[in-house]
Design an enzyme around this catalytic site. Structure first.
Site, short mmCIF file in Angstrom:
data_model
loop_
_atom_site.label_atom_id
_atom_site.label_comp_id
_atom_site.label_asym_id
_atom_site.label_seq_id
_atom_site.Cartn_x
_atom_site.Cartn_y
_atom_site.Cartn_z
N LYS A 1 0.86 -1.19 0.00
CA LYS A 1 0.00 0.00 0.00
C LYS A 1 0.89 1.24 0.00
O LYS A 1 1.72 1.41 0.90
CB LYS A 1 -0.88 -0.03 1.25
CG LYS A 1 -2.24 0.58 1.07
CD LYS A 1 -3.02 0.42 2.36
CE LYS A 1 -4.45 0.80 2.18
NZ LYS A 1 -5.12 0.94 3.48
C1 E4P Z 1 -8.57 1.31 3.47
O1 E4P Z 1 -7.68 0.87 2.79
C2 E4P Z 1 -8.46 2.57 4.21
O2 E4P Z 1 -7.30 2.62 4.94
C3 E4P Z 1 -9.67 2.77 5.09
O3 E4P Z 1 -10.82 2.34 4.40
C4 E4P Z 1 -9.82 4.17 5.64
O4 E4P Z 1 -11.06 4.26 6.29
P1 E4P Z 1 -11.43 5.47 7.28
O5 E4P Z 1 -11.57 6.69 6.47
O6 E4P Z 1 -12.73 5.05 7.90
O7 E4P Z 1 -10.30 5.56 8.26
#
Ligand code: E4P
Length: 233
Positions: free
Chosen positions: A83
């Site tokens: 990521k």
């Molecule tokens: C996924 O890869 C993200 O890190 C996540 O969905 C972020 O979600 P949030 O905005 O609820 O923290």
């Protein structure tokens, strides 16, 4: 359509995996910190449970540092997807990793233009953050819809991964729009299974079953099968 769970909590991941619907998992530094445990050990344990891609995020902000961290992360488990944060350095690292066959999830996507650049850099996934876009007063689902339209127009191979899903209406919209993947917290995934009419219908079926003559489903069926076996012997 693939469903990923957006958590680093082992109990939640195990429970969702036990339902037979889990295709992958996304983590981020905040989700990892919430569990208060060793990062590498947590990622390895998640990868052993989830039979699919597990996103683990770099923390370096320059391309060389990202590539160094990515090389180590990939050694934790073959399920690891790297990521990377959306940035010029992230794009540079994305291109290098994609060229060597390492799957990248480009995260922190808030616009169609960012998603296009990530796809052009060879990302396996782009993650538009629906809920966080909504938080700014803009329409996260509209951004997701535009990204999907543009990707379809150009037959991009990059998969759209709807992220920052906050509730079941987001999950429904992402499915309707044809998002390749949706990643969501455990509570949203759990809530997808509920419908008051299902509970009401099931209660009515159970109440009616109590009126069926006999001593229960299993003994009744077992007796029936045993009788048939005796007759055909
Ligand atoms: C996924 O890869 C993200 O890190 C996540 O969905 C972020 O979600 P949030 O905005 O609820 O923290």
């Amino acid at each position: 359509m693939k469903l990923f769970i957006d958590t680093a909590n082992i109990d939640e991941i195990k429970e969702a995996a036990s339902w037979g619907i889990l295709d992958g998992c996304t983590t981020n530094p905040s989700l990892i910190a919430r569990e208060g445990r060793d990062f590498a050990a947590a990622v390895h344990e998640i990868c052993e449970i989830v039979q699919g891609p597990v996103s683990a995020e770099v923390v370096a902000q320059d391309a060389d540092g990202m590539l160094e961290e990515a090389a180590l992360l990939r050694q934790i488990h073959p399920h690891v997807v790297i990521k990377l944060p959306m940035s010029h350095e992230g794009l540079k690292a994305c291109r290098a990793l994609s060229d060597e066959g390492t799957p990248v999830n480009m995260t922190l996507i808030f616009s169609v233009n960012q998603a296009v650049l990530a796809a052009k850099a060879g990302a396996a996934y782009v993650s538009p953050f629906i809920g966080r876009i909504d938080d700014t007063g803009q329409d996260g689902i509209a951004v997701l819809s535009d990204i999907i339209d543009v990707f379809n127009t150009y037959y991009f191979e990059t998969e759209v991964l709807a992220a920052s899903i906050r509730h079941t209406a987001h999950a429904l919209d992402a499915a309707r729009l044809g998002s390749h993947v949706s990643t969501m917290p455990f509570k949203v995934m759990k809530a997808m299974a509920y419908h008051p009419l299902t509970d009401k219908g099931n209660a009515a079926f159970l109440a009616d079953w109590a009126k069926v003559p006999g001593d229960g489903l299993i003994p009744t069926v077992e007796r029936f099968l045993a009788t048939r076996q005796k007759e055909s012997a």
